[in-house]
Motif scaffolding. Structure first.
Motif, PDB file in Angstrom:
ATOM      1  N   SER A 115      10.619  48.100  31.471  1.00  0.00           N
ATOM      2  CA  SER A 115      11.058  47.766  30.118  1.00  0.00           C
ATOM      3  C   SER A 115      11.755  46.420  30.110  1.00  0.00           C
ATOM      4  CB  SER A 115      12.025  48.850  29.619  1.00  0.00           C
ATOM      5  OG  SER A 115      13.236  48.783  30.367  1.00  0.00           O
ATOM      6  N   VAL A 165       9.488  48.727  22.962  1.00  0.00           N
ATOM      7  CA  VAL A 165       9.918  49.988  23.577  1.00  0.00           C
ATOM      8  C   VAL A 165       8.707  50.871  23.892  1.00  0.00           C
ATOM      9  CG1 VAL A 165      11.235  52.112  23.234  1.00  0.00           C
ATOM     10  CG2 VAL A 165      12.143  49.928  22.409  1.00  0.00           C
ATOM     11  N   TYR A 192      10.383  53.464  32.379  1.00  0.00           N
ATOM     12  CA  TYR A 192      10.801  53.412  30.980  1.00  0.00           C
ATOM     13  C   TYR A 192      12.119  54.172  30.860  1.00  0.00           C
ATOM     14  CZ  TYR A 192       8.468  57.964  31.225  1.00  0.00           C
ATOM     15  OH  TYR A 192       8.079  59.223  31.589  1.00  0.00           O
ATOM     16  N   ALA A 196      12.631  55.584  25.281  1.00  0.00           N
ATOM     17  CA  ALA A 196      11.173  55.420  25.199  1.00  0.00           C
ATOM     18  C   ALA A 196      10.433  56.711  25.509  1.00  0.00           C
ATOM     19  CB  ALA A 196      10.717  54.324  26.148  1.00  0.00           C
TER      20      ALA A 196
END
Length: 388
Positions: A115, A165, A192, A196
């Motif tokens: 991310s 996201v 993530y 998310a």
């Protein structure tokens, strides 16, 4: 006469600092066997081991890497407040065991995508502190030549840094598909956050990875808050390691680098054996707010943050293990701290003084290999040339 001769010999010996002499005189163990926390398992008959061996060499390497990530993030905080860094900036201090433990268990040829909280992984994947801080300040010496910023850093076999996201979920599954197609025994680690994890595209990626038996290791870094919302308020089920439903999973102590390392080795071996995807949940914590615009104490108390710092700090946990098992001394680790601070200070000085990229380079590097072509700017009369 004898006294004069001894004096001449001693005068030719380089004097070491007192701390160096003390460190050199210590008797260290080469390795230690340590107990680690058992992982919670889902659809797995057995999991990672509950003991592991930590060598002195590895311990010192892990300690320095975690300290570097910590100091780098604190320096980024300082540069942001001094307005050298603008825009979005998401820091990962507190989560160092995740990125360093992950890298300790995988091959350089394996693939990682994550991310926008990507500074730590950018470093462990091979980028220098100097190139990361220079990217944050938008300078030519940055890892993306000053045009990516905090959320868009890349290295060999590291695909960012993604600003949307959950967007890295399907992309990671795609990288895994390439690994399977090429038959190169490589795997992709797709990271993530807990926020998310509630996105539909993450579930779609789980489904496709399981359907096609892809070598994808999905990793949910659960730092307990999605932006300013606690996991209990955002998710009907906070057992993120079970979210794959038909995909096996394990929940790991993400504050202990050795737990992360052993769990990652287990997951990688699982994927390489052809069993398909697996899901890991790393229980961790971020000390800063969600981003630099978030003070981080409107939805949690200062006492909560301090409690985690005092009881579960990943650097402190590793330091205690090393000192208690005679793998290092407190003095030796303090010397590493000094070295790291100097490296960070030097990198920050470069990041503040390196020139910004010129405007005419705005359209460069859109493609990795392509003949030069023109692109339009903010209106049709402004043209930039793109050069690979």
């Amino acid at each position: 006469m004898l006294t004069a001769a001894v004096s001449r010999v001693l005068s030719g010996v380089t004097q070491k600092p007192a701390s160096r002499v003390l460190v050199a005189s210590c008797k260290y163990s080469n390795n230690a066997t340590l107990e680690i926390k058992k992982c919670d398992l889902y659809r797995l008959e057995e999991g990672p081991p509950v003991t592991t061996v930590l060598t002195r060499e590895d311990g010192l390497k892990y300690y320095k890497m975690m300290q570097t990530v910590r100091r780098m993030e604190l320096k980024a905080d300082q540069l942001y407040k001094q307005k050298f860094i603008r825009g979005f900036c998401h820091l990962c201090d507190g989560q160092e065991a995740c990125c360093v433990g992950l890298e300790a268990a995988i091959n350089p040829t394996d693939h990682v995508i994550t991310s926008y909280r990507a500074h730590g992984l950018s470093y462990t994947r091979g980028l220098t502190v100097q190139s990361i801080l220079a990217e944050l300040t938008g300078r030519r010496g940055g890892c993306a030549k000053g045009k990516g910023g905090s959320m868009h850093m890349y290295a060999k076999n590291f695909y960012g840094g993604n600003g949307i996201v959950g967007a890295q979920g399907p992309l990671g599954a795609g990288v895994s598909l390439a690994c399977k197609y090429k038959g190169n025994n490589e795997v992709c680690f797709t990271l993530y956050g807990d926020g998310a994890a509630n996105q539909g595209q993450i579930s779609e990626a789980h489904n496709m990875a399981a359907l096609w038996n892809l070598p994808c290791i999905f990793i949910c870094e659960n730092n307990r808050y999605g932006m300013g919302t606690s996991v209990e308020r955002a998710a009907a089920s906070t057992d993120y390691y079970k979210r794959g439903s038909f995909i096996p999973g394990l929940r790991v102590d993400g504050m202990d680098i050795l737990c992360v390392r052993e769990a990652t080795k287990f997951a990688a071996d699982y994927c390489r054996s052809g069993k398909g995807p697996i899901l890991m949940e790393l229980l961790t914590y971020r000390y800063h707010g969600h981003s630099m615009s978030d003070p981080g104490i409107s939805y949690r108390t200062r006492e909560e943050v301090q409690s985690v710092r005092s009881k579960s700090d990943p650097i402190m946990l590793l330091k205690d293990k090393m000192v208690n098992n005679k793998l290092a001394s407190v003095e030796e680790l303090k010397e590493i701290d000094v070295e790291v601070r100097k490296e960070i200070d030097d990198a920050a000085q470069f990041a503040m003084t390196d020139p910004e990229p010129p405007l005419e380079e705005l359209g460069h590097h859109i493609y990795s290999s392509n003949p030069p072509f023109d692109i339009r700017g903010t209106n049709q009369w402004i043209k930039f040339q793109s050069i690979s």
